[in-house]
Enzyme design. Structure first.
Site, mmCIF file in Angstrom:
data_model
loop_
_atom_site.group_PDB
_atom_site.id
_atom_site.type_symbol
_atom_site.label_atom_id
_atom_site.label_comp_id
_atom_site.label_asym_id
_atom_site.label_seq_id
_atom_site.Cartn_x
_atom_site.Cartn_y
_atom_site.Cartn_z
ATOM 1 N N ALA A 34 0.819 -1.212 0.000
ATOM 2 C CA ALA A 34 0.000 0.000 0.000
ATOM 3 C C ALA A 34 0.857 1.269 0.000
ATOM 4 O O ALA A 34 0.655 2.165 -0.822
ATOM 5 C CB ALA A 34 -0.926 -0.015 1.210
ATOM 6 N N ASP A 125 7.035 -3.693 5.637
ATOM 7 C CA ASP A 125 6.133 -3.952 6.744
ATOM 8 C C ASP A 125 6.879 -4.624 7.890
ATOM 9 O O ASP A 125 6.297 -5.285 8.718
ATOM 10 C CB ASP A 125 4.957 -4.823 6.287
ATOM 11 C CG ASP A 125 5.437 -6.122 5.664
ATOM 12 O OD1 ASP A 125 6.653 -6.405 5.723
ATOM 13 O OD2 ASP A 125 4.598 -6.857 5.114
ATOM 14 N N ASN A 126 8.213 -4.479 7.903
ATOM 15 C CA ASN A 126 8.940 -5.186 8.958
ATOM 16 C C ASN A 126 10.206 -4.435 9.367
ATOM 17 O O ASN A 126 10.781 -3.673 8.587
ATOM 18 C CB ASN A 126 9.289 -6.599 8.488
ATOM 19 C CG ASN A 126 10.270 -6.590 7.340
ATOM 20 O OD1 ASN A 126 11.476 -6.513 7.552
ATOM 21 N ND2 ASN A 126 9.774 -6.620 6.110
ATOM 22 N N PHE A 127 10.624 -4.695 10.611
ATOM 23 C CA PHE A 127 11.783 -3.986 11.137
ATOM 24 C C PHE A 127 13.110 -4.598 10.706
ATOM 25 O O PHE A 127 14.129 -3.914 10.726
ATOM 26 C CB PHE A 127 11.691 -3.832 12.661
ATOM 27 C CG PHE A 127 10.992 -2.566 13.039
ATOM 28 C CD1 PHE A 127 9.612 -2.524 13.145
ATOM 29 C CD2 PHE A 127 11.704 -1.394 13.212
ATOM 30 C CE1 PHE A 127 8.968 -1.332 13.442
ATOM 31 C CE2 PHE A 127 11.056 -0.203 13.510
ATOM 32 C CZ PHE A 127 9.682 -0.177 13.632
ATOM 33 N N CYS A 166 19.096 8.376 14.175
ATOM 34 C CA CYS A 166 18.748 7.298 13.239
ATOM 35 C C CYS A 166 17.674 6.419 13.878
ATOM 36 O O CYS A 166 17.261 6.647 15.018
ATOM 37 C CB CYS A 166 19.985 6.502 12.844
ATOM 38 S SG CYS A 166 20.485 5.267 14.052
ATOM 39 N N CYS A 169 18.625 4.892 17.212
ATOM 40 C CA CYS A 169 18.526 5.876 18.299
ATOM 41 C C CYS A 169 17.075 5.992 18.777
ATOM 42 O O CYS A 169 16.801 5.976 19.971
ATOM 43 C CB CYS A 169 18.975 7.255 17.826
ATOM 44 S SG CYS A 169 20.704 7.396 17.389
ATOM 45 N N CYS A 181 2.483 -5.461 11.958
ATOM 46 C CA CYS A 181 1.568 -6.466 11.432
ATOM 47 C C CYS A 181 0.208 -5.865 11.096
ATOM 48 O O CYS A 181 -0.277 -4.996 11.802
ATOM 49 C CB CYS A 181 1.411 -7.577 12.452
ATOM 50 S SG CYS A 181 1.585 -9.179 11.699
ATOM 51 N N CYS A 243 24.799 5.358 13.790
ATOM 52 C CA CYS A 243 25.018 6.747 13.385
ATOM 53 C C CYS A 243 25.968 7.498 14.313
ATOM 54 O O CYS A 243 26.178 8.702 14.165
ATOM 55 C CB CYS A 243 23.685 7.500 13.290
ATOM 56 S SG CYS A 243 22.973 7.948 14.883
HETATM 57 ZN ZN LIG Z 1 21.673 6.253 15.726
#
Ligand SMILES: [Zn+2]
Length: 339
Positions: A34, A125-127, A166, A169, A181, A243
């Site tokens: 989407a 859709d995911n980390f 980032c 962080c 999800c 970072c």
């Molecule tokens: Zn960072």
């Protein structure tokens, strides 16, 4: 079509000069669900010079409610989203160079894709993937724009290497995890709202109007009429491994890469072989046909079902095992039928 961009050029922060800049820029969109479809359509209409869009999935009927580039015909043809997206985007603006990639973007691919890119848009859709994007962004000094949504709730933030904190962080302090999800469902305006934030920020970066960038984490709940913007500038950490002063980009290391993934709200596990090599679908179809069950095929993938089992094999070697969230069960089926 000389007046194609006249309304956008009349908008003074862009103007003719900004339009020329947009035409010479390259955007990378990770994900063609989407958020990816919405971002891609707006940027292609805005006259971006080059767009790369990568996605691992194919179009299904439950996508049509909010994934604006896709049609019933795409569902029937079981087209990969990247391919269906390119087909529609080319109809909208044939001047744009569009690279459509059917792939699960791993670190190795991301390292290649990011070259020459002016901004990365997160439409995943995911980390797992977001952490890779985050480290790639820091390593190559490329801005990226985070977006996430579920139900009527959405979030967005613009990460500028060397300026803003980032994602690593932020995750130390702000509870933005767990929004991965879509089992809670979603309404399409939520998507459009996140897309509006992401595209606007992208346009500012593309026309090099950096001073008006958001610099706040925005979140909203359209159903509850909530809108907030949090200043997160102070969350940048000197000790951050992505970072900070001595970055090691931990998520680009092989040990931190996921080989199996449970796909969001789909009762599906994806299995990715360690080394992605093209798979011979003809030979596989032949092998599976001997086991009974139903096989269908197009140029991009092979679909196999037998009883409660349903799996889809992509040319690049990936396999989607449907009907389970259990990684071990999925692997068992994978080894039984595919390998
Ligand atoms: Zn960072």
């Amino acid at each position: 079509m000389s007046n194609r961009y006249s309304r956008q050029e009349l908008f003074s922060p862009i103007g003719k000069k900004g339009q020329d800049r947009i035409r010479n820029k390259h955007v990378l969109i990770i994900g063609a669900g989407a958020l990816g479809a919405g971002n891609a359509e707006s940027l292609v209409r805005a006259g971006i010079g080059r767009l790369t869009i990568a996605d691992r999935d194919y179009v299904e009927s439950s996508n049509l409610q909010r994934q604006q580039l896709y049609t019933e015909q795409d569902v029937k043809n079981r087209l990969p989203k990247a391919i269906a997206a390119k087909k529609r985007l080319t109809q909208i603006n044939s001047d744009v160079t569009i690279d459509a990639l059917v792939m699960d973007v791993s670190v190795e691919e991301m390292e290649k894709l990011v070259r020459g890119v002016d901004v990365i848009i997160d439409a995943t859709d995911n980390f797992d993937t977001r952490m890779i994007i985050n480290d790639i962004s820091q390593k190559y000094k490329t801005p990226w724009i985070y977006g996430a949504c579920v139900g009527s709730y959405g979030l967005s933030y613009t990460f500028i290497p060397g300026k803003t904190p980032c994602l690593q962080c932020l995750l130390h302090t702000v509870p933005i995890g767990g929004l991965t999800c879509d089992t809670a469902g979603i309404i399409s305006p939520t998507v459009q709202m996140v897309v509006a934030h992401q595209v606007t920020e992208a346009l500012k970066i593309l026309v090099e109007d950096d001073k008006v960038l958001l610099s706040k984490l925005v979140s909203f709940d359209l159903w509850k009429n909530d809108h907030t913007a949090i200043n997160v500038d102070s969350l940048r950490r000197g000790t951050c491994t992505s970072c900070g002063n001595s970055p090691i980009y931990p998520y680009l290391h092989p040990d931190n890469q996921t080989k199996t993934a449970v796909l969001c709200g789909r009762d599906t596990v994806q299995i990715r072989p360690p080394r992605q090599t093209p798979r011979d679908l003809v030979t596989l179809a032949d092998k599976l046909s001997k086991l009974g069950g139903k096989i269908s095929q197009n140029d991009f993938l092979l679909s196999y079902s037998s009883g409660a089992i349903r799996m889809v094999v992509f040319k690049d070697g990936r396999v989607l095992i449907h009907g389970t969230k259990d990684v071990v069960e999925a692997k068992t089926l994978y080894h039984r039928y595919i390998e």
